[in-house]
Design a protein around this motif. Structure first.
Motif, PDB file in Angstrom:
ATOM      1  N   LEU A   1       0.831  -1.198   0.000  1.00  0.00           N
ATOM      2  CA  LEU A   1       0.000   0.000   0.000  1.00  0.00           C
ATOM      3  C   LEU A   1       0.872   1.257   0.000  1.00  0.00           C
ATOM      4  O   LEU A   1       0.604   2.199  -0.751  1.00  0.00           O
ATOM      5  CB  LEU A   1      -0.929   0.005   1.210  1.00  0.00           C
ATOM      6  N   ASN A   2       1.910   1.267   0.812  1.00  0.00           N
ATOM      7  CA  ASN A   2       2.823   2.400   0.847  1.00  0.00           C
ATOM      8  C   ASN A   2       3.541   2.584  -0.482  1.00  0.00           C
ATOM      9  O   ASN A   2       3.730   3.708  -0.953  1.00  0.00           O
ATOM     10  CB  ASN A   2       3.854   2.236   1.971  1.00  0.00           C
ATOM     11  N   LEU A   3       3.944   1.489  -1.108  1.00  0.00           N
ATOM     12  CA  LEU A   3       4.606   1.553  -2.409  1.00  0.00           C
ATOM     13  C   LEU A   3       3.663   2.110  -3.468  1.00  0.00           C
ATOM     14  O   LEU A   3       4.047   2.964  -4.278  1.00  0.00           O
ATOM     15  CB  LEU A   3       5.100   0.167  -2.810  1.00  0.00           C
ATOM     16  N   GLU A   4       2.435   1.648  -3.456  1.00  0.00           N
ATOM     17  CA  GLU A   4       1.450   2.139  -4.413  1.00  0.00           C
ATOM     18  C   GLU A   4       1.155   3.620  -4.182  1.00  0.00           C
ATOM     19  O   GLU A   4       1.042   4.401  -5.133  1.00  0.00           O
ATOM     20  CB  GLU A   4       0.155   1.315  -4.301  1.00  0.00           C
ATOM     21  N   PHE A   5       1.043   4.007  -2.940  1.00  0.00           N
ATOM     22  CA  PHE A   5       0.816   5.414  -2.622  1.00  0.00           C
ATOM     23  C   PHE A   5       1.990   6.264  -3.102  1.00  0.00           C
ATOM     24  O   PHE A   5       1.805   7.354  -3.650  1.00  0.00           O
ATOM     25  CB  PHE A   5       0.607   5.589  -1.119  1.00  0.00           C
ATOM     26  N   SER A   6       3.194   5.779  -2.930  1.00  0.00           N
ATOM     27  CA  SER A   6       4.383   6.484  -3.389  1.00  0.00           C
ATOM     28  C   SER A   6       4.378   6.634  -4.909  1.00  0.00           C
ATOM     29  O   SER A   6       4.716   7.693  -5.441  1.00  0.00           O
ATOM     30  CB  SER A   6       5.636   5.738  -2.943  1.00  0.00           C
TER      31      SER A   6
END
Length: 82
Positions: free
Chosen positions: A6-11
């Protein structure tokens, strides 16, 4: 719960938005430049007495106005949807 994906996608989304904002800034600067050029050409059009120059200025002004309309319709109207 693992939030790394999720953090990677948000980034990735943030990076895409930053690129889009840069591109939008370039387009907005181009629109300002074109509108400034149109103003200068309209002044020249009013000041010239030679008919062929008037026709040239009118043609160039019309072309630049079409460029501005294209850029606004393509990029600026899409900004509202974002």
């Amino acid at each position: 719960m693992d939030f790394t994906k999720l953090n990677l996608e948000f980034s990735n989304i943030q990076l895409k938005l930053e690129k889009y904002d840069k591109q939008l800034g370039i387009v907005l600067n181009e629109i300002k430049k074109l509108e400034k050029d149109i103003g200068k050409l309209e002044t020249k059009l009013e000041q010239t007495k030679v008919q062929t120059e008037k026709c040239q200025y009118k043609l160039i002004i019309e072309f630049k106005k079409e460029q501005v309309n294209f850029l606004k319709n393509t990029f600026i109207d899409k900004e509202v949807e974002r």
